[in-house]
Design a protein around this motif. Structure first.
Motif, PDB file in Angstrom:
ATOM      1  N   ALA A   2      -9.283  44.182   1.408  1.00  0.00           N
ATOM      2  CA  ALA A   2      -8.420  43.570   0.396  1.00  0.00           C
ATOM      3  C   ALA A   2      -7.725  44.624  -0.453  1.00  0.00           C
ATOM      4  CB  ALA A   2      -9.229  42.630  -0.483  1.00  0.00           C
ATOM      5  N   LYS A   3      -8.399  45.764  -0.627  1.00  0.00           N
ATOM      6  CA  LYS A   3      -7.836  46.838  -1.457  1.00  0.00           C
ATOM      7  C   LYS A   3      -7.223  47.950  -0.618  1.00  0.00           C
ATOM      8  CE  LYS A   3     -11.171  46.122  -5.212  1.00  0.00           C
ATOM      9  NZ  LYS A   3     -12.239  46.756  -6.024  1.00  0.00           N
ATOM     10  N   ASN A   4      -7.253  47.790   0.713  1.00  0.00           N
ATOM     11  CA  ASN A   4      -6.743  48.836   1.606  1.00  0.00           C
ATOM     12  C   ASN A   4      -7.328  50.197   1.239  1.00  0.00           C
ATOM     13  OD1 ASN A   4      -4.998  47.097   3.112  1.00  0.00           O
ATOM     14  ND2 ASN A   4      -3.607  47.088   1.357  1.00  0.00           N
ATOM     15  N   THR A   5      -8.616  50.197   1.030  1.00  0.00           N
ATOM     16  CA  THR A   5      -9.299  51.398   0.572  1.00  0.00           C
ATOM     17  C   THR A   5     -10.481  51.701   1.477  1.00  0.00           C
ATOM     18  OG1 THR A   5      -8.666  50.935  -1.721  1.00  0.00           O
ATOM     19  CG2 THR A   5     -10.488  52.462  -1.379  1.00  0.00           C
ATOM     20  N   VAL A   6     -10.672  52.972   1.762  1.00  0.00           N
ATOM     21  CA  VAL A   6     -11.847  53.413   2.497  1.00  0.00           C
ATOM     22  C   VAL A   6     -12.616  54.374   1.609  1.00  0.00           C
ATOM     23  CG1 VAL A   6     -10.673  55.340   3.653  1.00  0.00           C
ATOM     24  CG2 VAL A   6     -12.687  54.311   4.697  1.00  0.00           C
ATOM     25  N   TYR A   7     -13.930  54.297   1.695  1.00  0.00           N
ATOM     26  CA  TYR A   7     -14.803  55.105   0.860  1.00  0.00           C
ATOM     27  C   TYR A   7     -15.685  55.998   1.726  1.00  0.00           C
ATOM     28  CZ  TYR A   7     -13.610  51.363  -2.416  1.00  0.00           C
ATOM     29  OH  TYR A   7     -12.936  50.455  -3.188  1.00  0.00           O
ATOM     30  N   LEU A   8     -16.118  57.094   1.143  1.00  0.00           N
ATOM     31  CA  LEU A   8     -17.104  57.950   1.787  1.00  0.00           C
ATOM     32  C   LEU A   8     -18.161  58.286   0.740  1.00  0.00           C
ATOM     33  CD1 LEU A   8     -17.832  59.413   4.460  1.00  0.00           C
ATOM     34  CD2 LEU A   8     -16.816  61.463   3.450  1.00  0.00           C
ATOM     35  N   GLN A   9     -19.314  57.640   0.857  1.00  0.00           N
ATOM     36  CA  GLN A   9     -20.431  57.931  -0.027  1.00  0.00           C
ATOM     37  C   GLN A   9     -21.198  59.098   0.558  1.00  0.00           C
ATOM     38  OE1 GLN A   9     -21.422  56.496  -3.042  1.00  0.00           O
ATOM     39  NE2 GLN A   9     -22.894  58.187  -3.063  1.00  0.00           N
ATOM     40  N   MET A  10     -21.313  60.173  -0.207  1.00  0.00           N
ATOM     41  CA  MET A  10     -21.955  61.389   0.284  1.00  0.00           C
ATOM     42  C   MET A  10     -23.198  61.662  -0.558  1.00  0.00           C
ATOM     43  SD  MET A  10     -18.583  63.763   0.955  1.00  0.00           S
ATOM     44  CE  MET A  10     -18.246  63.971  -0.781  1.00  0.00           C
TER      45      MET A  10
END
Length: 129
Positions: free
Chosen positions: A79-87
């Motif tokens: 919905a937000k066109n967002t990708v995350y990377l939790q490190m």
């Protein structure tokens, strides 16, 4: 065209955590595979970026390099066109500029560097020992 903007990088101590974000704008209907690559110090050219993680659009299949599996988690918010990377549990060898990319024509999530069509400007992650 797709524009990508990364954020969330910074300086952290060994064992610490960071969460990177990548927001996509433009032709977002073509966001089939989104991934993270990193370019370590001394690697000057774009093709020297190393694969970190990728996620397909439907279903959300995820892929990781061996060096980060179990420590990093990739996710996306359609919905937000967002990708995350939790490190998590960061190590000095994770120090690099992290780039977000989009592979428009790869549905599976399995994509090499040459498959990626768009890149963000990168965000610096520095892990001190």
């Amino acid at each position: 065209q797709v524009q990508l903007v990364e954020s969330g990088g910074g300086l952290v101590q060994t064992g610490g955590s960071l969460r990177l974000s990548c927001v996509a704008t433009g032709r977002t209907e073509s966001l089939w595979t989104m991934g993270w690559f990193r370019q370590s110090p001394g690697k000057e050219r774009a093709f020297e970026r190393a694969f970190v993680a990728a996620i397909s659009r439907t279903p959300d299949s995820t892929y990781y390099s061996g060096s980060v599996k179990g420590r990093f988690t990739i996710s996306r918010d359609g919905a937000k066109n967002t990708v995350y990377l939790q490190m998590n549990n960061l190590k000095p060898e994770d120090t690099a500029v992290y780039y977000c990319g989009v592979a428009e024509f790869v549905e599976s999530g399995v994509a090499t560097f040459s498959d990626y069509d768009y890149w963000g400007q990168g965000t610096q992650v520095t892990v001190s020992s």
